[in-house]
Scaffold this active site. Structure first.
Site, PDB file in Angstrom:
ATOM      1  N   HIS A  25      16.494  23.132   5.828  1.00  0.00           N
ATOM      2  CA  HIS A  25      15.490  23.015   6.884  1.00  0.00           C
ATOM      3  C   HIS A  25      14.329  23.957   6.575  1.00  0.00           C
ATOM      4  O   HIS A  25      14.566  25.079   6.138  1.00  0.00           O
ATOM      5  CB  HIS A  25      16.101  23.407   8.229  1.00  0.00           C
ATOM      6  CG  HIS A  25      15.099  23.408   9.346  1.00  0.00           C
ATOM      7  ND1 HIS A  25      14.633  22.243   9.906  1.00  0.00           N
ATOM      8  CD2 HIS A  25      14.462  24.431   9.977  1.00  0.00           C
ATOM      9  CE1 HIS A  25      13.755  22.546  10.858  1.00  0.00           C
ATOM     10  NE2 HIS A  25      13.633  23.874  10.914  1.00  0.00           N
ATOM     11  N   ALA A  58       0.817 -10.064  -1.139  1.00  0.00           N
ATOM     12  CA  ALA A  58       1.151  -8.789  -0.465  1.00  0.00           C
ATOM     13  C   ALA A  58       2.523  -8.314  -0.924  1.00  0.00           C
ATOM     14  O   ALA A  58       3.358  -7.901  -0.133  1.00  0.00           O
ATOM     15  CB  ALA A  58       1.123  -8.969   1.056  1.00  0.00           C
TER      16      ALA A  58
HETATM   17  P1  AMP Z   1       5.593  -9.965  -5.858  1.00  0.00           P
HETATM   18  O1  AMP Z   1       6.351 -11.056  -6.576  1.00  0.00           O
HETATM   19  O2  AMP Z   1       6.439  -9.025  -5.068  1.00  0.00           O
HETATM   20  O3  AMP Z   1       4.633  -9.260  -6.775  1.00  0.00           O
HETATM   21  O4  AMP Z   1       4.698 -10.688  -4.771  1.00  0.00           O
HETATM   22  C1  AMP Z   1       3.802 -11.729  -5.055  1.00  0.00           C
HETATM   23  C2  AMP Z   1       3.350 -12.342  -3.744  1.00  0.00           C
HETATM   24  O5  AMP Z   1       2.315 -13.282  -3.982  1.00  0.00           O
HETATM   25  C3  AMP Z   1       4.468 -13.081  -3.010  1.00  0.00           C
HETATM   26  O6  AMP Z   1       4.652 -12.489  -1.741  1.00  0.00           O
HETATM   27  C4  AMP Z   1       3.948 -14.514  -2.915  1.00  0.00           C
HETATM   28  O7  AMP Z   1       4.272 -15.125  -1.680  1.00  0.00           O
HETATM   29  C5  AMP Z   1       2.433 -14.326  -3.029  1.00  0.00           C
HETATM   30  N1  AMP Z   1       1.729 -15.542  -3.494  1.00  0.00           N
HETATM   31  C6  AMP Z   1       2.059 -16.346  -4.529  1.00  0.00           C
HETATM   32  N2  AMP Z   1       1.171 -17.379  -4.662  1.00  0.00           N
HETATM   33  C7  AMP Z   1       0.251 -17.225  -3.659  1.00  0.00           C
HETATM   34  C8  AMP Z   1      -0.928 -17.951  -3.238  1.00  0.00           C
HETATM   35  N3  AMP Z   1      -1.352 -19.075  -3.877  1.00  0.00           N
HETATM   36  N4  AMP Z   1      -1.622 -17.501  -2.162  1.00  0.00           N
HETATM   37  C9  AMP Z   1      -1.248 -16.385  -1.517  1.00  0.00           C
HETATM   38  N5  AMP Z   1      -0.146 -15.654  -1.857  1.00  0.00           N
HETATM   39  C10 AMP Z   1       0.592 -16.053  -2.912  1.00  0.00           C
END
Ligand code: AMP
Ligand code: FAD
Length: 478
Positions: free
Chosen positions: A450, A188
């Site tokens: 505005h 997320a």
């Molecule tokens: P970003 O680096 O902002 O693109 O976010 C990547 C997200 O993927 C991070 O919030 C991680 O916590 C999440 N993430 C990484 N590995 C896993 C996993 N095995 N399962 C669920 N979420 C994950």
């Protein structure tokens, strides 16, 4: 030995192509090496951002947003558009056309500015030499200065190896030719939420699996909570604390295993997008003898001015520390080109805006309240809900809020965090204010047109002292 250049840039993404154009504009003899092969089988410029990142994703986000607006919201405005339909193939063809226009545009800019485009894989050798290889051809160039802008690639995780058409990364998710019924998204983060939003709007039932417990920890918690609520309302099922541990593919579906607070779980999807972050890409860029150091996470090690461990060799953008953002890469490119041209140049890493292009958009610059407090700073803040903005009402976009965070003692703005329509545009005010070292009072005393959405930022700045006009006031002026 082939031509000698003042500057050779490796990589023509938003870091590299901007650095090359700036260097040439500064009168430096410049070449830029690129190896990306586009859909037509030829080398294309623009890197991740133009080919498989910012531009294609924003095209799909905007189109899918317009579709939902026409289908679900127009009737509230008195516009009857009964039979709104989505043509996914047409949407994709338009996206490809925009990408082609923009990548072709960079080749035009190179010509106009006198940048030599070299096609092939660039490798930094010792003694400031760059080898460019294409097939069996190898040419070595000399350069007074080298700028490495080799970018990043998606992270892959062992539990979910990419499987053609079924388990894909962000690049694959920009190419679906039809709307998957059940779509899983791992992560997320910014990219996961954007791509999940696109397909959710087009009709997929989207489940986002996120290992962490906190949603968007880099965003002010008031803004993050509001965003989570709004995305949930739109139908995104965001499961926090859900760590993906494995997957099985069976014909045309994928079973994902994950653990959450209740134990081991499973979910079945028609497609799965892996969006667990990006890693620096340096494969084949550095000869063993080049002497350029990497840090412990594989980024090219640089100082505040993007100098590597070898004099005359610089690195910028996603392949070095800092936020993986196109505009950060470009600004570093400009800074480095200016330094090479003999000017004094600095980057203000505290005033880099970040945007999540969901609907509404989420945008922020600087610290959030929780970070400022954790840093031991006494903070004061002001928020303003879009629901109280006349323009937001007129726009049928009353969701969200703007928040200004300031130092309680000096009144200096520490951060601006917004969720709301066009937050990505509104945040420029916070960036400029912070760049100029403004106080919250400076923003509060500024005259805003505005009715505009920008007034939400003005009101949030006024609210720092409890003096928002279009909200119940909390404080009386002394
Ligand atoms: P970003 O680096 O902002 O693109 O976010 C990547 C997200 O993927 C991070 O919030 C991680 O916590 C999440 N993430 C990484 N590995 C896993 C996993 N095995 N399962 C669920 N979420 C994950
Ligand atoms: P890149 O754009 O990755 O470019 C690096 C280039 O170097 C590539 O073209 C590569 O082929 C080339 N290269 C690598 N090695 C060699 C070599 N040895 N020889 C020759 N060429 C080489 N950022 C934003 O700011 N806003 C957004 O909205 C946004 N949306 C995104 C959406 C998605 C789906 C993704 C994946 C990314 C998004 N990003 C966004 C991030 C953004 O794309 C990157 O931060 C940005 O592209 C980094 O620029 P860069 O120049 O450092 O690297």
């Amino acid at each position: 030995m082939a031509d000698k250049y003042d500057v050779i840039v490796i990589g023509a993404g938003p870091g590299g192509y901007v650095a090359a154009i700036r260097a040439a504009q500064m009168g430096l003899k410049t070449a830029c090496v690129e190896k990306w092969i586009g859909k037509e089988g030829k080398v294309v410029h623009g890197g991740t951002c133009l080919n498989v990142g910012c531009i294609p994703s924003k095209t799909l986000l905007e189109t899918s947003h317009k579709f939902v607006e026409a289908r679900d919201d127009f009737s509230d405005l008195g516009i009857e558009a009964p039979d709104v339909k989505m043509d996914v193939k047409k949407m994709m063809a338009r996206k490809d056309k925009i990408v082609k226009n923009l990548t072709g545009g960079i080749s035009g800019l190179f010509k106009a500015n006198g940048v030599t485009a070299l096609e092939g894989t660039g490798k930094v050798l010792s003694s400031k030499k760059v080898e460019v290889s294409s097939g069996d051809d190898k040419t070595t160039y000399e350069a007074e200065n080298i700028i490495i802008a080799s970018g990043s690639v998606p992270v892959e995780i062992p539990p979910t190896p990419l499987t053609e058409g079924l388990i894909v990364d962000s690049t694959g998710a920009l190419e679906f030719q039809e709307v998957p019924k059940r779509l899983g998204v791992i992560g997320a983060g910014v990219i996961g939420l954007e791509l999940g939003s696109v397909w959710n709007r087009l009709g997929s039932q989207v489940t986002v699996l996120e290992a962490m417990d906190d949603f968007l920890p880099m965003v002010d918690q008031a803004v993050a909570k509001e965003t989570q609520k709004l995305l949930k309302k739109q139908g995104l099922d965001i499961l926090m604390g859900a760590r993906v541990t494995g997957s099985e593919t069976d014909g045309d579906e994928v079973t994902v295993k994950y653990t959450d607070s209740k134990g081991d779980q499973e979910a079945v999807f028609d497609k799965l997008i892996v969006c667990v972050g990006r890693r620096p890409y340096t494969k084949g860029v550095l000869d063993d003898d080049a002497g350029i150091k990497l840090d412990e996470r594989g980024f090219i090690f640089v100082d505040d001015h993007c100098r590597t461990s070898v004099p005359g060799v610089y690195a910028i953008g996603d392949c070095v520390r800092g936020q993986m953002l196109a505009h950060k890469a470009s600004e570093e490119g400009i800074m480095v080109a200016d330094i090479i041209a003999g000017h004094k140049a600095e980057m203000n890493y505290d005033a880099i805006p970040c945007v999540i292009y969901t609907s509404p958009e989420v945008a922020w610059v600087g610290m959030n309240e929780q970070e400022a407090k954790a840093a031991g700073i006494k903070v004061k803040s002001g928020s303003f809900p879009f629901a109280a903005s006349g323009r937001a009402m007129a726009n049928n976009a009353t969701e969200g809020l703007a928040k200004v965070i300031a130092d309680e003692e000096t009144d200096r703005i520490l951060g601006v965090h917004i969720v709301g329509q066009h937050a990505g545009e509104l945040i420029a005010q916070g960036v400029i204010a912070m760049e100029f070292g403004s106080s919250a009072e400076d923003l509060a005393l500024t005259c805003y047109a505005h009715p505009t959405l920008s007034e939400a930022v003005h009101e949030a700045a006024l609210a720092v002292e409890g003096h928002a006009i279009h909200m119940a006031n909390r404080k009386k002026r002394k």
